[in-house]
Scaffold this motif. Structure first.
Motif, PDB file in Angstrom:
ATOM      1  N   ALA A 198      66.100-132.052  19.041  1.00 31.29           N
ATOM      2  CA  ALA A 198      64.795-132.730  19.157  1.00 31.29           C
ATOM      3  C   ALA A 198      63.646-131.742  18.952  1.00 31.29           C
ATOM      4  O   ALA A 198      62.608-132.086  18.373  1.00 31.29           O
ATOM      5  CB  ALA A 198      64.672-133.389  20.529  1.00 31.29           C
ATOM      6  N   LEU A 199      63.845-130.494  19.387  1.00 27.62           N
ATOM      7  CA  LEU A 199      62.816-129.465  19.222  1.00 27.62           C
ATOM      8  C   LEU A 199      62.710-129.055  17.753  1.00 27.62           C
ATOM      9  O   LEU A 199      61.603-128.964  17.189  1.00 27.62           O
ATOM     10  CB  LEU A 199      63.164-128.259  20.111  1.00 27.62           C
ATOM     11  N   GLN A 200      63.888-128.864  17.151  1.00 24.02           N
ATOM     12  CA  GLN A 200      63.926-128.494  15.727  1.00 24.02           C
ATOM     13  C   GLN A 200      63.219-129.553  14.868  1.00 24.02           C
ATOM     14  O   GLN A 200      62.394-129.225  14.020  1.00 24.02           O
ATOM     15  CB  GLN A 200      65.382-128.422  15.301  1.00 24.02           C
ATOM     16  N   ASN A 201      63.534-130.830  15.127  1.00 23.83           N
ATOM     17  CA  ASN A 201      62.927-131.934  14.367  1.00 23.83           C
ATOM     18  C   ASN A 201      61.413-131.916  14.482  1.00 23.83           C
ATOM     19  O   ASN A 201      60.694-132.115  13.496  1.00 23.83           O
ATOM     20  CB  ASN A 201      63.413-133.302  14.870  1.00 23.83           C
ATOM     21  N   GLU A 202      60.929-131.680  15.678  1.00 25.31           N
ATOM     22  CA  GLU A 202      59.490-131.698  15.916  1.00 25.31           C
ATOM     23  C   GLU A 202      58.819-130.511  15.218  1.00 25.31           C
ATOM     24  O   GLU A 202      57.735-130.651  14.635  1.00 25.31           O
ATOM     25  CB  GLU A 202      59.258-131.637  17.436  1.00 25.31           C
ATOM     26  N   LEU A 203      59.501-129.348  15.244  1.00 26.53           N
ATOM     27  CA  LEU A 203      58.930-128.150  14.613  1.00 26.53           C
ATOM     28  C   LEU A 203      58.852-128.299  13.098  1.00 26.53           C
ATOM     29  O   LEU A 203      57.946-127.763  12.453  1.00 26.53           O
ATOM     30  CB  LEU A 203      59.752-126.914  14.992  1.00 26.53           C
ATOM     31  N   GLU A 204      59.825-129.047  12.550  1.00 25.24           N
ATOM     32  CA  GLU A 204      59.825-129.237  11.094  1.00 25.24           C
ATOM     33  C   GLU A 204      58.584-129.983  10.607  1.00 25.24           C
ATOM     34  O   GLU A 204      58.166-129.854   9.469  1.00 25.24           O
ATOM     35  CB  GLU A 204      61.092-129.987  10.651  1.00 25.24           C
ATOM     36  N   ILE A 216      56.177-122.877  20.322  1.00 22.91           N
ATOM     37  CA  ILE A 216      57.349-123.515  20.944  1.00 22.91           C
ATOM     38  C   ILE A 216      56.909-124.217  22.240  1.00 22.91           C
ATOM     39  O   ILE A 216      57.246-125.372  22.478  1.00 22.91           O
ATOM     40  CB  ILE A 216      58.453-122.470  21.296  1.00 22.91           C
ATOM     41  N   SER A 217      56.139-123.493  23.040  1.00 25.90           N
ATOM     42  CA  SER A 217      55.703-124.055  24.315  1.00 25.90           C
ATOM     43  C   SER A 217      54.922-125.358  24.085  1.00 25.90           C
ATOM     44  O   SER A 217      55.206-126.381  24.716  1.00 25.90           O
ATOM     45  CB  SER A 217      54.823-123.032  25.049  1.00 25.90           C
ATOM     46  N   GLN A 218      53.964-125.315  23.160  1.00 24.22           N
ATOM     47  CA  GLN A 218      53.134-126.500  22.922  1.00 24.22           C
ATOM     48  C   GLN A 218      53.971-127.663  22.387  1.00 24.22           C
ATOM     49  O   GLN A 218      53.769-128.820  22.760  1.00 24.22           O
ATOM     50  CB  GLN A 218      51.991-126.161  21.944  1.00 24.22           C
ATOM     51  N   THR A 219      54.958-127.336  21.542  1.00 21.28           N
ATOM     52  CA  THR A 219      55.806-128.399  20.974  1.00 21.28           C
ATOM     53  C   THR A 219      56.648-129.041  22.069  1.00 21.28           C
ATOM     54  O   THR A 219      56.782-130.271  22.127  1.00 21.28           O
ATOM     55  CB  THR A 219      56.704-127.825  19.845  1.00 21.28           C
ATOM     56  N   VAL A 220      57.198-128.202  22.952  1.00 20.41           N
ATOM     57  CA  VAL A 220      57.985-128.747  24.075  1.00 20.41           C
ATOM     58  C   VAL A 220      57.082-129.637  24.948  1.00 20.41           C
ATOM     59  O   VAL A 220      57.476-130.736  25.340  1.00 20.41           O
ATOM     60  CB  VAL A 220      58.618-127.600  24.906  1.00 20.41           C
ATOM     61  N   ILE A 221      55.860-129.173  25.190  1.00 16.46           N
ATOM     62  CA  ILE A 221      54.921-129.970  26.003  1.00 16.46           C
ATOM     63  C   ILE A 221      54.700-131.341  25.347  1.00 16.46           C
ATOM     64  O   ILE A 221      54.764-132.380  26.010  1.00 16.46           O
ATOM     65  CB  ILE A 221      53.571-129.218  26.181  1.00 16.46           C
ATOM     66  N   ASN A 222      54.494-131.327  24.025  1.00 15.04           N
ATOM     67  CA  ASN A 222      54.247-132.594  23.317  1.00 15.04           C
ATOM     68  C   ASN A 222      55.441-133.535  23.432  1.00 15.04           C
ATOM     69  O   ASN A 222      55.282-134.730  23.692  1.00 15.04           O
ATOM     70  CB  ASN A 222      53.937-132.341  21.837  1.00 15.04           C
ATOM     71  N   LYS A 225      55.728-134.927  26.971  1.00 10.02           N
ATOM     72  CA  LYS A 225      54.701-135.930  27.290  1.00 10.02           C
ATOM     73  C   LYS A 225      55.019-137.275  26.642  1.00 10.02           C
ATOM     74  O   LYS A 225      54.684-138.323  27.169  1.00 10.02           O
ATOM     75  CB  LYS A 225      53.325-135.443  26.838  1.00 10.02           C
ATOM     76  N   SER A 226      55.679-137.229  25.469  1.00 11.50           N
ATOM     77  CA  SER A 226      55.968-138.488  24.772  1.00 11.50           C
ATOM     78  C   SER A 226      57.196-139.190  25.349  1.00 11.50           C
ATOM     79  O   SER A 226      57.370-140.382  25.179  1.00 11.50           O
ATOM     80  CB  SER A 226      56.185-138.219  23.278  1.00 11.50           C
TER      81      SER A 226
END
Ligand code: FAD
Ligand code: EPU
Length: 340
Positions: A198-204, A216-222, A225-226
């Motif tokens: 899920a993290l990889q998908n979001e980073l892409e 990474i931190s901000q992406t995990v936060i996003n 939150k969702s």
């Protein structure tokens, strides 16, 4: 130092359960903690519960003992070399504030654990984990106060028996120690962990030339939150159950009966099942009885819509356990600490 009697706990647990503690006190230093332990309210209480942010507990009834809320604060760098920095944080520090402190300084290792609610002292208790990283990956040592022997003991990683959402503090030493502070070994040249799908998908989706701990931190936060309900809006304690681990043969058998089953292979040959999927298949996603329910976006999260009692939530968890056992012959285990 003040020891309260018949103290209201609603704002001290993120489920928002309306329970009381026979005695309740907060402490901001070891001296203050020892003073409280000598108070008649503590001396006469068989049960002594150390409380952090209250984000992983369910009070099923009033607590007939003393609750000691750990408010010891402080973050410092205790040592460093070319590669690592050793960050010491007191148990009463908010976990996400500690993550932010480290991310801002580009210390790598806990960025994937951003936005986990609660305090630092509880992090080793269940070896908090998220998005491919566990506390154990960066843990160096901790100091804990033995409540009965009144001695401070140091624990290194090997002493903590860390497992998936597990440690000696959750089982063998349950309710025996107050964790005072922890030291993490973080990297000055961060090796980023983006193994979690899920993290990889979001980073892409993000257009950046170089990944950093901050990104990474901000992406995990996003992502968090969702996906997860905010306890400030709806009472909850995160995942109520653990994701169960099953042997390969059992996995084969389930896969043939339920081809859509969500699972992850483990290095030991076993598989981990997504408990959320099992619960959803049993029809509980979005289920509500009175104010006790199962979240509409995340079936693994039990919620209190307002005035559910601890008993009502516990009964719902029991019903879900039995339903999953009946349909899949898989035994779920609660992750949340049940406080009787
Ligand atoms: P509390 O709930 O106060 O206490 C939990 C247990 O630890 C209790 O048994 C308590 O007695 C004991 N304890 C607390 N502090 C101490 C201390 N200083 N010394 C000794 N014992 C102590 N967890 C994850 O691992 N990963 C996640 O992704 C995650 N997501 C979450 C999302 C939400 C929305 C919520 C509400 C919870 C989530 N959690 C997650 C669970 C929770 O945030 C963690 O378990 C957290 O570490 C609990 O911290 P706390 O201070 O609130 O602990
Ligand atoms: N899924 C469903 N139905 C749902 C929700 C999810 O079928 O309602 C399936 C999806 O296929 C999804 C899979 O379950 O891909 C896994 O879901 P998710 O990524 O949300 O993670 P999780 O397994 O439910 C675990 C942890 C969380 C942690 C996340 C991210 C446990 C018990 N829970 O949840 O930790 O934040 O992974 O790493 O291991 C917590 O401990 O309180 C907690 C929130």
């Amino acid at each position: 130092m003040q020891v309260h009697q018949n103290y209201q706990l609603k704002k001290y647990n993120t489920f928002g359960i309306d329970a009381t503690a026979k005695y309740f006190a907060t402490f901001s230093s070891i001296d203050e903690f020892q003073e409280i332990l000598d108070h008649p309210g503590a001396v006469t209480s068989n049960r002594k519960l150390i409380l952090g942010g209250g984000s992983n507990i369910l009070f099923v009834q009033d607590f007939n003992g003393i609750i000691l809320k750990n408010n010891i604060r402080g973050i410092s760098i205790s040592a460093e070399d070319d590669e690592y920095v050793y960050v010491n944080a007191a148990a009463g520090e908010n976990w996400h504030e500690l993550v932010t402190y480290c991310v801002e300084r580009n210390f790598g290792g806990i960025e994937n654990l951003s936005l986990i609610p609660g305090n630092t002292g509880a992090a080793p208790m269940q070896n908090i984990g998220a998005y491919g990283v566990e506390l154990a990956d960066v843990f160096y040592d901790l100091r804990a106060f033995h409540i009965h022997d009144k001695k401070i003991i140091k624990f290194f990683a090997a002493d903590c028996a860390f497992g998936y959402r597990d440690s000696v503090f959750k089982k063998k030493y349950k309710e025996q120690f107050a964790i005072l502070d922890i030291t993490l070994r973080l990297s000055k040249k961060p090796l980023l962990n983006i193994s979690y799908a899920a993290l990889q998908n979001e980073l892409e989706k993000i257009d950046v030339s170089e990944l950093t701990v901050k990104i990474i931190s901000q992406t995990v936060i996003n992502i968090r939150k969702s996906k997860l309900p905010d306890p400030g809006q709806i009472g909850n304690a995160g995942s109520f159950f653990k994701n169960p681990e099953i042997p390969a043969e059992k996995h084969e058998e389930l896969l043939s009966k339920f081809p859509g089953i969500v699972s992850y292979p483990l290095p030991n040959g076993n598989s981990k099942l997504a408990a959320a999927w099992l619960i959803e298949q049993c029809g509980y996603k979005g289920f509500r009885r009175g104010d006790a329910g199962c979240h509409e976006k995340q079936a693994l999260v039990l919620v209190n819509y307002g005035n559910a009692t601890g008993k009502e939530l516990y009964r719902l968890s029991e019903e879900i356990l039995l339903s999953v056992l009946k349909k899949f012959n898989v035994q779920l285990e609660r992750e949340v600490n049940i406080i009787n």
